[in-house]
Design a protein around this motif. Structure first.
Motif, PDB file in Angstrom:
ATOM      1  N   VAL A 155       0.858  -1.160   0.009  1.00 51.25           N
ATOM      2  CA  VAL A 155      -0.164   0.116   0.027  1.00 51.25           C
ATOM      3  C   VAL A 155       0.913   1.156  -0.241  1.00 51.25           C
ATOM      4  N   PHE A 156       0.617   2.286  -0.884  1.00 54.45           N
ATOM      5  CA  PHE A 156       1.504   3.495  -1.208  1.00 54.45           C
ATOM      6  C   PHE A 156       0.664   4.578  -0.563  1.00 54.45           C
ATOM      7  N   CYS A 157       1.037   5.249   0.579  1.00 51.80           N
ATOM      8  CA  CYS A 157      -0.146   5.978   1.341  1.00 51.80           C
ATOM      9  C   CYS A 157       0.704   7.462   0.790  1.00 51.80           C
ATOM     10  N   GLU A 158      -0.222   8.317   0.395  1.00 52.02           N
ATOM     11  CA  GLU A 158       0.314   9.558  -0.028  1.00 52.02           C
ATOM     12  C   GLU A 158      -0.384  10.819   0.747  1.00 52.02           C
ATOM     13  N   GLY A 159      -0.931  10.624   1.880  1.00 53.80           N
ATOM     14  CA  GLY A 159      -1.308  11.507   2.879  1.00 53.80           C
ATOM     15  C   GLY A 159      -2.856  11.679   3.120  1.00 53.80           C
ATOM     16  N   GLY A 160      -3.200  12.546   3.939  1.00 48.95           N
ATOM     17  CA  GLY A 160      -2.513  13.756   4.400  1.00 48.95           C
ATOM     18  C   GLY A 160      -1.937  13.741   5.520  1.00 48.95           C
ATOM     19  N   ALA A 161      -1.567  14.949   6.186  1.00 53.22           N
ATOM     20  CA  ALA A 161      -0.932  15.130   7.298  1.00 53.22           C
ATOM     21  C   ALA A 161      -1.449  14.267   8.550  1.00 53.22           C
ATOM     22  N   GLY A 162      -2.519  14.297   8.702  1.00 55.42           N
ATOM     23  CA  GLY A 162      -3.453  13.509   9.806  1.00 55.42           C
ATOM     24  C   GLY A 162      -3.126  12.048   9.712  1.00 55.42           C
ATOM     25  N   LEU A 163      -3.506  11.325   8.290  1.00 51.34           N
ATOM     26  CA  LEU A 163      -3.401  10.112   8.163  1.00 51.34           C
ATOM     27  C   LEU A 163      -1.656   9.691   8.250  1.00 51.34           C
ATOM     28  N   ALA A 164      -0.854  10.520   7.874  1.00 48.85           N
ATOM     29  CA  ALA A 164       0.426  10.168   8.016  1.00 48.85           C
ATOM     30  C   ALA A 164       1.015  10.013   9.685  1.00 48.85           C
ATOM     31  N   ALA A 165       0.311  10.873  10.339  1.00 49.97           N
ATOM     32  CA  ALA A 165       0.745  10.957  11.705  1.00 49.97           C
ATOM     33  C   ALA A 165       0.201   9.584  12.493  1.00 49.97           C
ATOM     34  N   ALA A 166      -1.127   9.449  12.223  1.00 43.72           N
ATOM     35  CA  ALA A 166      -1.728   8.243  12.643  1.00 43.72           C
ATOM     36  C   ALA A 166      -0.993   7.126  12.526  1.00 43.72           C
ATOM     37  N   LEU A 167      -0.735   6.785  10.954  1.00 41.10           N
ATOM     38  CA  LEU A 167      -0.106   5.814  10.622  1.00 41.10           C
ATOM     39  C   LEU A 167       1.463   5.650  11.514  1.00 41.10           C
ATOM     40  N   ILE A 168       2.090   6.434  11.429  1.00 47.15           N
ATOM     41  CA  ILE A 168       3.356   6.530  11.938  1.00 47.15           C
ATOM     42  C   ILE A 168       3.250   6.295  13.510  1.00 47.15           C
ATOM     43  N   GLY A 169       2.242   6.927  14.176  1.00 47.90           N
ATOM     44  CA  GLY A 169       2.190   6.713  15.678  1.00 47.90           C
ATOM     45  C   GLY A 169       1.666   5.406  16.032  1.00 47.90           C
ATOM     46  N   ALA A 170       1.109   4.672  15.189  1.00 46.23           N
ATOM     47  CA  ALA A 170       0.590   3.439  15.100  1.00 46.23           C
ATOM     48  C   ALA A 170       1.529   2.492  14.874  1.00 46.23           C
ATOM     49  N   GLY A 171       2.709   2.509  14.332  1.00 47.50           N
ATOM     50  CA  GLY A 171       3.993   1.668  13.973  1.00 47.50           C
ATOM     51  C   GLY A 171       3.546   0.870  12.731  1.00 47.50           C
ATOM     52  N   LEU A 172       2.650   1.516  11.908  1.00 50.40           N
ATOM     53  CA  LEU A 172       2.076   0.920  10.777  1.00 50.40           C
ATOM     54  C   LEU A 172       2.925   1.139   9.510  1.00 50.40           C
ATOM     55  N   VAL A 173       3.938   2.185   9.367  1.00 52.29           N
ATOM     56  CA  VAL A 173       4.592   2.491   8.338  1.00 52.29           C
ATOM     57  C   VAL A 173       5.880   1.433   8.176  1.00 52.29           C
ATOM     58  N   ASP A 174       6.420   1.127   7.038  1.00 53.83           N
ATOM     59  CA  ASP A 174       7.245   0.126   6.908  1.00 53.83           C
ATOM     60  C   ASP A 174       8.544   1.096   6.326  1.00 53.83           C
ATOM     61  N   GLU A 175       8.032   1.907   5.381  1.00 56.06           N
ATOM     62  CA  GLU A 175       9.193   2.787   4.419  1.00 56.06           C
ATOM     63  C   GLU A 175       8.535   4.152   4.390  1.00 56.06           C
ATOM     64  N   LEU A 176       9.437   5.102   4.521  1.00 53.94           N
ATOM     65  CA  LEU A 176       9.113   6.476   4.364  1.00 53.94           C
ATOM     66  C   LEU A 176       9.940   7.070   3.066  1.00 53.94           C
ATOM     67  N   VAL A 177       9.134   7.588   2.190  1.00 49.92           N
ATOM     68  CA  VAL A 177       9.910   8.209   1.101  1.00 49.92           C
ATOM     69  C   VAL A 177       9.610   9.722   1.134  1.00 49.92           C
ATOM     70  N   THR A 178      10.609  10.466   1.117  1.00 41.92           N
ATOM     71  CA  THR A 178      10.228  12.108   0.934  1.00 41.92           C
ATOM     72  C   THR A 178      11.100  12.422  -0.302  1.00 41.92           C
ATOM     73  N   PHE A 179      10.235  13.483  -0.852  1.00 43.07           N
ATOM     74  CA  PHE A 179      10.596  14.142  -1.936  1.00 43.07           C
ATOM     75  C   PHE A 179      10.762  15.447  -1.554  1.00 43.07           C
ATOM     76  N   THR A 180      12.027  16.385  -1.492  1.00 43.96           N
ATOM     77  CA  THR A 180      12.207  17.566  -0.729  1.00 43.96           C
ATOM     78  C   THR A 180      12.668  18.519  -1.988  1.00 43.96           C
ATOM     79  N   ALA A 181      11.790  19.565  -1.832  1.00 41.67           N
ATOM     80  CA  ALA A 181      12.175  20.561  -3.015  1.00 41.67           C
ATOM     81  C   ALA A 181      13.182  21.721  -2.347  1.00 41.67           C
ATOM     82  N   GLY A 182      13.884  22.338  -3.123  1.00 42.07           N
ATOM     83  CA  GLY A 182      14.395  23.576  -2.775  1.00 42.07           C
ATOM     84  C   GLY A 182      13.845  24.889  -2.708  1.00 42.07           C
ATOM     85  N   ALA A 183      12.688  24.862  -1.731  1.00 38.97           N
ATOM     86  CA  ALA A 183      12.024  25.908  -1.308  1.00 38.97           C
ATOM     87  C   ALA A 183      11.658  25.957   0.204  1.00 38.97           C
TER      88      ALA A 183
END
Length: 360
Positions: free
Chosen positions: A289-317
């Motif tokens: 499963v590929f989760c694309e957000g938002g911020a609340g869902l991201a926090a809930a998944l991380i907090g519950a220990g349900l995320v295996d891999e985190l991929v970030t794309f960081t812009a120069g802004a």
């Protein structure tokens, strides 16, 4: 001297072609070598059939007799829609099988290797085992834990913002990064977002411009079914599957009328039980499963220990503190309580930086 590892890595590269296309089956690759020459190769086909071994045997024909097979997962030993692959290798006269992993599926779990050995086929296990484990960690997690692998993607500015205070977010990252995201969608069984993302962006969530054979299922976490069914997801639900994870006691008739699949999930402390929701997806065969957000869902998944891999794309802004954060409140009061991740890779993607982290 035969480079057995090189042949198995070839099989692993073939197996990758099945990611996102073969669930509930594992993505498997197979290479057949006879007299130092590759005579057949295959990978699990879209929808999970035919299996990799059957494809390789078909291409090899008579040249499979006496060949060495390199298979990324133990050949199956059970009768499903087709006879067992272990039996196919035996019937074709394959003399030696290298497998990377034992299949934890109780229907196989060593039975394929045993069938081969009983027929006089030499079997070597564990070749490139770690690479194979990483490749199929979604399938392995579903079988052993009853949960799919979850990859969380965040596209942020340098200061960790995903939108301005007004909600403007298109586009923080560049075209190359967005294309990379479509490639990642393509290798997952489902793309998942929260109801806030649907309400704010009316997303499509399909893979575009990649020539895919099978689109990922679009999953919305929406406890109260707040998202309107007449948006892009509802309008296309009969063409590309939409699954709605919702809480009890809500009227889902309008969404059901679009062709969406409704999955009732219990609530915990007034919020959807995400572990139960993911378990429901796994029960229906999902492995990645590929989760694309938002911020609340991201926090809930991380907090519950349900995320295996985190991929970030960081812009120069830089947006500043008034911008919207990538991850919502997690209720942490001490740095020691913050989840820690292991850096896997960091790559320039156009003008942005892609970073892959794992929760181990």
């Amino acid at each position: 001297m035969t480079d057995h590892s090189a042949h198995m890595r070839h099989a692993l590269q073939l197996a990758m072609r099945g990611l996102g296309n073969v669930w509930p089956n594992p993505a498997v690759g197979c290479v057949l070598v006879n007299g130092g020459r590759i005579v057949g190769r295959g990978w699990t086909q879209t929808g999970g059939r035919p299996h990799a071994e059957r494809m390789a045997l078909y291409h090899a024909g008579a040249a499979a007799r006496g060949a060495v097979a390199y298979v990324t997962l133990e050949p199956c030993a059970h009768h499903g829609m087709t006879p067992p692959c272990a039996a196919g290798l035996i019937e074709a006269g394959v003399s030696h099988v290298f497998s990377a992993l034992t299949d934890p599926d109780p229907r196989v779990a060593g039975k394929g290797h045993a069938m081969l050995r009983a027929a006089g086929v030499k079997v070597d296990e564990g070749l490139c085992a770690e690479e194979a484990r990483v490749l199929n960690r979604g399938f392995l997690k579903r079988v052993t834990q009853g949960l799919p692998l979850v990859t969380l993607k965040l596209a942020t500015t340098l200061d960790g913002r995903i939108a301005t205070a007004s909600g403007e977010s298109r586009w923080i990252t560049g075209a190359d990064a967005r294309r990379a995201v479509h490639l990642m969608r393509m290798t997952h069984d489902a793309v998942m977002v929260g109801s806030g993302t649907v309400l704010a962006d009316d997303p499509d969530l399909t893979v575009r411009d990649m020539g895919v054979m099978r689109q990922p299922v679009r999953v919305v976490v929406d406890s109260g079914l707040r998202a309107a069914p007449f948006g892009r997801l509802g309008q296309t639900a009969r063409d590309v599957p939409v699954w709605m994870l919702h809480g009890p006691g809500v009227d889902g008739q309008d969404w059901a009328a679009t062709g969406a699949h409704l999955i009732k999930v219990p609530l915990v402390a007034g919020h959807l039980d995400l572990r139960a929701g993911l378990a429901a997806l796994a029960a229906q065969g999902m492995t990645r499963v590929f989760c694309e957000g938002g911020a609340g869902l991201a926090a809930a998944l991380i907090g519950a220990g349900l995320v295996d891999e985190l991929v970030t794309f960081t812009a120069g802004a830089v947006i500043g503190a008034e911008g919207r954060g990538a991850v919502g409140p997690m209720g942490l009061h001490a740095l020691a309580d913050a989840p820690r991740l292991r850096l896997v890779s960091q790559t320039a993607v156009g003008g942005d930086v892609q970073t892959v982290w794992r929760f181990d």
